[in-house]
Design an enzyme around this catalytic site. Sequence first.
Site, PDB file in Angstrom:
ATOM      1  N   GLU A   1      -7.843 -60.859 -12.752  1.00  0.00           N
ATOM      2  CA  GLU A   1      -8.209 -60.971 -11.330  1.00  0.00           C
ATOM      3  C   GLU A   1      -8.569 -59.586 -10.778  1.00  0.00           C
ATOM      4  OE1 GLU A   1      -5.357 -62.804  -8.507  1.00  0.00           O
ATOM      5  OE2 GLU A   1      -6.146 -61.351  -7.073  1.00  0.00           O
TER       6      GLU A   1
ATOM      7  N   SER B   1       5.347 -65.271 -16.507  1.00  0.00           N
ATOM      8  CA  SER B   1       6.237 -64.370 -15.768  1.00  0.00           C
ATOM      9  C   SER B   1       6.624 -64.963 -14.415  1.00  0.00           C
ATOM     10  CB  SER B   1       5.617 -62.987 -15.611  1.00  0.00           C
ATOM     11  OG  SER B   1       4.435 -63.099 -14.897  1.00  0.00           O
TER      12      SER B   1
END
Length: 283
Positions: free
Chosen positions: A128, A223
Amino acid sequence: MPEIITAKSAGFCFGVQRAVDTVYEEIARGGAIYTYGPIIHNEEVVRDLEEKGVRVIESPQEIDALESGTVIVRSHGVPEKLMNRIESSRAHCVDATCPFVKRIHNTVAAQSAKGDKIVIIGNAGHPEVEGIMGWSLTPATVIETREEAAAFNEKTQRTLCVVAQTTFNQNKFQELVDILKQKGYNITVVNTICNATRERQEEAKRIAAVADVMIVIGGKHSSNSAKLYEICRRECERTFFIQTRDDLHLSLTGEEKVIGITAGASTPKNIIEEVQAYVRTDI
Ligand code: F3S
């Protein structure tokens, strides 16, 4: 029978759901389908798509080699150059960049065109962030840690336009912005953190606080799922971290009043529903 509370924010966020739906819509339309990078970090979804003929491509060279078909850009987005390359290839381009990420691209493009220096608070290796960098007309700087913020000392009269990776931690973002402000730069802060992650975490915390047993569903390497587990575990000692229903081995005492369920951002709805059904009927 204990009450079962499933978090409304469990699983895919709006942007990921939209991107996954886009792939299934394209499959229904037919033709060769490619995604630029895996559409989502969930092995089961990627395998299911592979079985339906969707191929993952990873490099611009692979795009150039395509004779036809459709290339889908995932919710993370891609740099402008890459977008242009896909659009000018022989394949058809379907842009499933999350609208919230697209908005950052537009800000970065517009502000860098005005002469601002772009600073992105985020993880430099994340796709991103690489995508966001690629919409700045001038070289952008990525800052992830306090040390990096403290070490930033670009000699410039230009305004710093600071944006964030959508999943960055809000408090840490503020802390890094404060470090930059203390350096005397003229700063425009555009807080581009998406609420989806925070909402998911807050809801998980609220449910875990009243649950006797809490179930967190998520990928082993995810995560954000590990973080959800950590948050729930602090509130509820009997928190289980599972990938699918098969991993769930609850031994209940019969005293439990509330069982809570949440899931990380890459967990598809059907897996959440399977766990829900299992808890409801098989315990
Ligand atoms: Fe998801 Fe888009 Fe937010 S992909 S985390 S809704 S920025």
